[in-house]
Write a protein that holds these residues in place. Sequence first.
Motif, mmCIF file in Angstrom:
data_model
loop_
_atom_site.group_PDB
_atom_site.id
_atom_site.type_symbol
_atom_site.label_atom_id
_atom_site.label_comp_id
_atom_site.label_asym_id
_atom_site.label_seq_id
_atom_site.Cartn_x
_atom_site.Cartn_y
_atom_site.Cartn_z
ATOM 1 N N GLY A 172 0.681 -1.256 -0.242
ATOM 2 C CA GLY A 172 -0.149 -0.016 -0.208
ATOM 3 C C GLY A 172 1.310 1.384 0.240
ATOM 4 O O GLY A 172 2.551 1.101 0.725
ATOM 5 N N ALA A 173 0.084 1.868 -0.880
ATOM 6 C CA ALA A 173 1.003 3.829 -0.586
ATOM 7 C C ALA A 173 -0.073 4.760 -0.800
ATOM 8 O O ALA A 173 -0.813 4.505 -1.263
ATOM 9 N N ALA A 174 0.493 5.613 -0.058
ATOM 10 C CA ALA A 174 -0.389 6.912 -0.095
ATOM 11 C C ALA A 174 0.350 8.037 -0.012
ATOM 12 O O ALA A 174 0.929 8.772 0.951
ATOM 13 N N GLY A 175 0.126 9.167 -0.819
ATOM 14 C CA GLY A 175 1.002 9.968 -1.843
ATOM 15 C C GLY A 175 0.375 11.412 -1.428
ATOM 16 O O GLY A 175 -1.278 11.580 -1.842
ATOM 17 N N ARG A 176 0.473 11.836 -1.010
ATOM 18 C CA ARG A 176 -0.477 13.074 -0.020
ATOM 19 C C ARG A 176 0.665 14.257 -0.023
ATOM 20 O O ARG A 176 1.731 14.591 0.184
ATOM 21 N N ASP A 177 0.125 15.985 -0.617
ATOM 22 C CA ASP A 177 0.116 17.117 -0.838
ATOM 23 C C ASP A 177 1.522 16.734 -2.146
ATOM 24 O O ASP A 177 2.803 17.122 -1.635
ATOM 25 N N LEU A 178 1.306 15.893 -2.675
ATOM 26 C CA LEU A 178 2.256 15.929 -4.627
ATOM 27 C C LEU A 178 1.551 16.971 -4.552
ATOM 28 O O LEU A 178 0.578 18.346 -4.740
ATOM 29 N N LEU A 179 2.667 17.286 -5.765
ATOM 30 C CA LEU A 179 2.682 18.289 -7.071
ATOM 31 C C LEU A 179 1.874 18.414 -8.074
ATOM 32 O O LEU A 179 1.862 17.321 -8.054
ATOM 33 N N ARG A 180 0.743 19.386 -8.673
ATOM 34 C CA ARG A 180 -0.197 19.632 -9.138
ATOM 35 C C ARG A 180 0.448 20.775 -9.950
ATOM 36 O O ARG A 180 0.462 21.882 -9.807
ATOM 37 N N GLN A 181 0.786 21.222 -11.333
ATOM 38 C CA GLN A 181 0.926 22.402 -11.511
ATOM 39 C C GLN A 181 -0.114 23.081 -12.655
ATOM 40 O O GLN A 181 -1.156 21.963 -12.999
ATOM 41 N N GLU A 182 -0.193 23.924 -12.136
ATOM 42 C CA GLU A 182 -2.055 24.835 -13.175
ATOM 43 C C GLU A 182 -1.602 25.521 -13.696
ATOM 44 O O GLU A 182 -0.874 26.478 -13.908
ATOM 45 N N LEU A 183 -2.695 25.536 -14.822
ATOM 46 C CA LEU A 183 -2.262 26.439 -15.803
ATOM 47 C C LEU A 183 -3.171 27.307 -15.125
ATOM 48 O O LEU A 183 -4.940 26.914 -15.534
ATOM 49 N N ILE A 184 -3.001 29.014 -15.239
ATOM 50 C CA ILE A 184 -4.502 29.972 -14.787
ATOM 51 C C ILE A 184 -3.984 31.024 -16.201
ATOM 52 O O ILE A 184 -2.776 31.384 -16.250
ATOM 53 N N THR A 185 -4.738 31.263 -16.821
ATOM 54 C CA THR A 185 -4.783 32.422 -17.842
ATOM 55 C C THR A 185 -6.365 32.666 -18.498
ATOM 56 O O THR A 185 -7.840 32.642 -17.583
ATOM 57 N N GLY A 186 -5.786 34.142 -18.687
ATOM 58 C CA GLY A 186 -7.985 34.692 -19.344
ATOM 59 C C GLY A 186 -8.486 35.499 -18.406
ATOM 60 O O GLY A 186 -7.290 36.378 -17.419
ATOM 61 N N SER A 187 -9.380 36.395 -18.597
ATOM 62 C CA SER A 187 -10.092 36.676 -17.587
ATOM 63 C C SER A 187 -9.987 37.528 -16.474
ATOM 64 O O SER A 187 -10.423 38.073 -15.606
ATOM 65 N N ILE A 188 -10.066 35.853 -15.768
ATOM 66 C CA ILE A 188 -10.084 35.910 -14.123
ATOM 67 C C ILE A 188 -8.529 36.237 -13.642
ATOM 68 O O ILE A 188 -8.797 36.088 -12.461
ATOM 69 N N LEU A 189 -8.004 36.550 -14.008
ATOM 70 C CA LEU A 189 -6.868 37.124 -14.304
ATOM 71 C C LEU A 189 -6.881 38.833 -14.648
ATOM 72 O O LEU A 189 -7.334 39.475 -15.234
ATOM 73 N N ASN A 190 -6.093 39.355 -13.846
ATOM 74 C CA ASN A 190 -6.023 40.743 -13.665
ATOM 75 C C ASN A 190 -4.823 41.494 -14.992
ATOM 76 O O ASN A 190 -4.080 40.762 -15.337
ATOM 77 N N PRO A 191 -5.377 42.401 -15.395
ATOM 78 C CA PRO A 191 -4.788 42.651 -16.404
ATOM 79 C C PRO A 191 -2.946 42.779 -16.763
ATOM 80 O O PRO A 191 -2.662 42.882 -17.916
ATOM 81 N N ALA A 192 -1.942 42.662 -15.199
ATOM 82 C CA ALA A 192 -1.152 42.348 -15.055
ATOM 83 C C ALA A 192 -0.333 41.223 -15.407
ATOM 84 O O ALA A 192 0.824 41.148 -16.187
ATOM 85 N N PHE A 193 -1.618 40.436 -16.156
ATOM 86 C CA PHE A 193 -0.962 39.160 -15.906
ATOM 87 C C PHE A 193 -1.214 38.023 -17.724
ATOM 88 O O PHE A 193 -3.038 38.981 -17.500
ATOM 89 N N THR A 194 -0.515 37.848 -18.354
ATOM 90 C CA THR A 194 -1.385 36.955 -19.592
ATOM 91 C C THR A 194 -1.690 35.245 -19.324
ATOM 92 O O THR A 194 -2.720 34.969 -19.009
#
Length: 426
Positions: free
Chosen positions: A139-161
């Motif tokens: 058995g193995a349980a991985g916790r707090d593993l890394l996950r890379q997320e892409l955030i873009t579009g209108s949910i960001l303020n104009p300073a970031f693309t």
Amino acid sequence: MTGLDNLQTLTLAPRGTELYATTYNNFAPRIGISYQLFQRPGRETVIRGGFGIFYDLGYGAIAQAFTGIPYTRTLTLPAGTAFPLSPALTVRPPLTFAPPYALVRGSEPDLKLPRTYQWNVALDQSLGASQKFSASYIGAAGRDLLRQELITGSILNPAFTQLNITRNNARSDYHALQLQYVRRLSRGLQALASYTWSKSLDNSSGDSLLAVASELIDPEVDRGPSDFDVRHSYSAAVTYNLPTPSKSSLGKAILGNWSIDMIVRGRSALPVNVVAGFPTPRVLGATGARPDLVPGVPIYLDDPLVAGGRRINRAAFSTASIPKDAGGTHLRQGTLGRNAQRGFSAFQPDLSLRRQFGLTERISLQFKAELFNIFNHPNFANPVITLSSGTFGQSTQMLGRGLGGLSPLYQLGGPRSTQFALRLSF
């Protein structure tokens, strides 16, 4: 970056700020125990167990932060620019912190080292002096593993693309029953057979793969079979030293010192993650959105005209309610689960024949003929996963080529091939 909890007020962190805070309390104990239940010669029984906590490096894709602003700038040349370039066009754009920022990579400021809890229990049973059978639960349980997320579009303020953010919101669970039979070399015969029945679940199978941002979609929506989840896997290997004729000198010269080896490998199908394949809101990416599952429609269809005689049914999925542009009013994954379909199983037997020649007391020569996939059994790679593709749901290549890496001749699932070798040992 500061203010990841509110993307509209997100700003760059002051110069000199660490990418993430170093942690010093990563306690990683490990313990193992072994006890012999029965000691009768040839019938020994041993039980073993163990537990441990293991930490991985917290880097993941964060090192790519040095490929974003302010370390890189892009110069786009006008259409029809003639070469060689004029001196004015060869001037590199200056590095700057001025917004808008085209690409920023970073992590949560309180990022933790990913950790895995591992445990196992095994029972070893001797079957005579040279054979053993073992059964294990892993058995193995991985916790707090890394996950890379892409955030873009209108949910960001104009300073970031665009933002690529590494978070600790991935987790995994693995459980397996492992059976093994071992026969040590005795009377010219040696054998090893293994079988694994397992299940691996996670919401991200790699820390370098871009995923949907958790601000819009709960990461648990991606909870499903791991990309590498194989429910059934087996292998068997046998080595047999052929008897040498004891009376005829001619027979010894021709038939002496020959051995035969055989390996059989097989596994059940790997997961398949069907995606929409049209431009969705950029936060989802071009192929990151899964479609809706149409109730009552068969997912698989028998088709003798395609590889493997089976394909995934395009009509079983719908993209009608998945937004196709940045003006979509609801950002979501479809009702189809991640990695909910399966591709093709794999099976391959390999055979080799070898002979040892003793040239001197210290020098020997071995001749070996190897046959891979001796029955030329066809093994197919996973089908095309993009709904918008003309070959969706069909496998378009053999497994040996689809795995990449080594030559398909020597991968599991390659075509039948033969190899001859001579090896001089001294």
